[in-house]
Design an enzyme around this catalytic site. Sequence first.
Site, PDB file in Angstrom:
ATOM      1  CB  CYS A  97      17.002  56.573 -14.025  1.00 17.07           C
ATOM      2  SG  CYS A  97      17.113  54.470 -12.888  1.00 17.07           S
ATOM      3  CB  CYS A 101      23.192  50.828 -15.441  1.00 17.51           C
ATOM      4  SG  CYS A 101      22.406  52.235 -16.300  1.00 17.51           S
ATOM      5  CB  THR A 188      16.205  51.620 -10.017  1.00  9.69           C
ATOM      6  OG1 THR A 188      16.912  52.661  -8.761  1.00  9.69           O
ATOM      7  CG2 THR A 188      16.307  52.349 -10.953  1.00  9.69           C
ATOM      8  CD  GLU A 254      13.509  55.731  -7.828  1.00  8.81           C
ATOM      9  OE1 GLU A 254      11.930  55.696  -7.378  1.00  8.81           O
ATOM     10  OE2 GLU A 254      13.295  55.833  -8.922  1.00  8.81           O
ATOM     11  CG  HIS A 289      25.526  52.105 -10.074  1.00  3.17           C
ATOM     12  ND1 HIS A 289      24.500  51.310 -11.553  1.00  3.17           N
ATOM     13  CD2 HIS A 289      24.519  52.811  -9.494  1.00  3.17           C
ATOM     14  CE1 HIS A 289      23.373  51.934 -11.462  1.00  3.17           C
ATOM     15  NE2 HIS A 289      23.493  52.804 -10.478  1.00  3.17           N
ATOM     16  CE1 TYR A 293      24.243  55.868 -10.964  1.00  2.00           C
ATOM     17  CE2 TYR A 293      24.244  57.286  -8.978  1.00  2.00           C
ATOM     18  CZ  TYR A 293      23.831  56.072  -8.954  1.00  2.00           C
ATOM     19  OH  TYR A 293      22.734  56.361  -8.419  1.00  2.00           O
ATOM     20  CB  CYS A 296      22.581  57.957 -17.176  1.00  2.00           C
ATOM     21  SG  CYS A 296      22.909  57.739 -14.949  1.00  2.00           S
ATOM     22  CD  GLU A 444      19.194  56.458  -9.588  1.00  2.00           C
ATOM     23  OE1 GLU A 444      18.240  57.508 -10.189  1.00  2.00           O
ATOM     24  OE2 GLU A 444      19.452  55.068  -9.354  1.00  2.00           O
TER      25      GLU A 444
HETATM   26 FE1  SF4 Z   1      19.502  54.940 -13.287  1.00  2.00          FE
HETATM   27 FE2  SF4 Z   1      22.077  56.410 -14.181  1.00  2.00          FE
HETATM   28 FE3  SF4 Z   1      21.528  54.091 -12.125  1.00  2.00          FE
HETATM   29 FE4  SF4 Z   1      21.129  53.424 -15.042  1.00  2.00          FE
HETATM   30  S1  SF4 Z   1      23.164  54.436 -14.028  1.00  2.00           S
HETATM   31  S2  SF4 Z   1      20.312  52.830 -13.139  1.00  2.00           S
HETATM   32  S3  SF4 Z   1      20.286  55.323 -15.436  1.00  2.00           S
HETATM   33  S4  SF4 Z   1      20.783  55.710 -11.684  1.00  2.00           S
HETATM   34 FE    FE Z   2      21.184  54.084  -8.915  1.00  2.00          FE
END
Ligand code: SF4
Ligand code: FE
Length: 488
Positions: A97, A101, A188, A254, A289, A293, A296, A444
């Site tokens: 991660c 984001c 995070t 985190e 968000h 996902y 990522c 996550e």
């Molecule tokens: Fe992390 Fe993915 Fe959330 Fe970005 S979208 S902060 S890479 S878990």
């Molecule tokens: Fe996240």
Amino acid sequence: MKTPQEYAQSVRQLDRNLYVLGERVGDCTTHPMLRLSLNTLAQTYAMAQDPSVSEWFVRQGLDGQPINCFTSLHRSNQDLLNKVKALRRLGQETGTCFQRCVGWDALNTLHSTTHEMDQALGTHYHSCFLDYLRYVQNNDLVCNGAMTDVKGDRGLRPSQQADPDLYLHVVERRPDGIVVRGAKAHQTGAIFSHEIIVMPTLALRADEKDYAIAFAIPSDSKGLTHILGRQPSDTRKLEGGAMDLGNARYGTHEALVIYDDVFVPTERVFMDGEWQFSGTLVERFAGYHRQSYGGCKVGVGDVLIGAAALAAEHAGVANASHVKRKLNEMVHLNETLYACGLACSVAGQATPSGTYLVDLLLANVCKQNVTRLPYEIARLAEDLAGGLTVTMPSEKDLQNPQIGGWVDKYLKGVAEVPTSDRMRILRLIENFTLGTAAAAYRTESMHGAGSPEAQVIMIGRLSDLESKKAMARRLAGIESADTADNAP
Ligand code: SF4
Ligand code: FE
């Protein structure tokens, strides 16, 4: 835009109150528990310096200047698509991660929400937000998004908790700003962020105005304390080697962040009491968000699939039909997630502020799949990798002059692949599925951007079941008010 080195230097200068394993830490940039996480965030700066991927990582700021995409607004469906592609690329690059984001999603959410709030309620948040965004873009800052309150007794509303601080709230209103108290969990990337953007965690009611707050503060503000959260096998980072880390280059972190009477000046407040818009804010942030996902986690999945294929090759079973089938299945599952990320971007629409929002139904479908498919991909990777992933001796055993020869001899797979290569790939699979990276790839995937039930509720709300029932009635020949007009 900052270089990775300039970024690292800028966070080194922040004077934050940080605790790691029960001890106060001064320079967060050199601590072995945190170093890999810093590398990953620095990579978000490196990508913007690479001309071969600038289409995804560089955008235009409010004043037309080139900026890092992570501080940008989405102005088209193409921008939304490019976001998903950028996140997949970074996932492939880092295998973890990259922590930037949440802030990106918060900026886009606040842009449209403050605009609509001002229109509806006559408030003046949008211009404050634009000034803030300009500051973030011009200084190429990492914004951390603080969403999740610690919540205490989940059966009680925020104002009903035995301890009112279990949801972050205003404790004092002054002429020049507000004072807030509470805590946010799972933040995070918090320790390496310049800024923290705080938002409410749920849709609030009229009697919960003190909890309906959104604001931005420097991450070293007076009254803030960062406490590093643990990840599985995290103290391997203190052992000094590289192989047993699995991913020796990149990691994430985190933190639990405590807000002990933190002052927020008026110009940094983007919601204070407007509970009517808390639901919109939460829904939009979650939508963005949940889209993220679909990029990522897919990028990390690409690396895991590659590692599983290599583990099979190293064991001499790459040509077995069930191995090929399992690898194809992993690809199918991973691309399904990507398809969802792309779909909610293509179907997104402009909000009244001009910022584009993802299609919320499809974004929730995306995230609901993310709560399931990475677990199946991880299961198949564990299947292909075999038990050595969790029983193998350590790097130090391999290097020991007395026993290293035996480890090398007896952990050998196919003759042409060095034992150490085989061990590295198995450790990488361990890292993704059971080690430090599993915090991001598995748990996550389940709970980040909202737990599975949150998406089920949104899917139910957005699914328009009545229109589907009308379709069924019409084809079945059932007369009703809504089908009579259309009868042939
Ligand atoms: Fe992390 Fe993915 Fe959330 Fe970005 S979208 S902060 S890479 S878990
Ligand atoms: Fe996240």
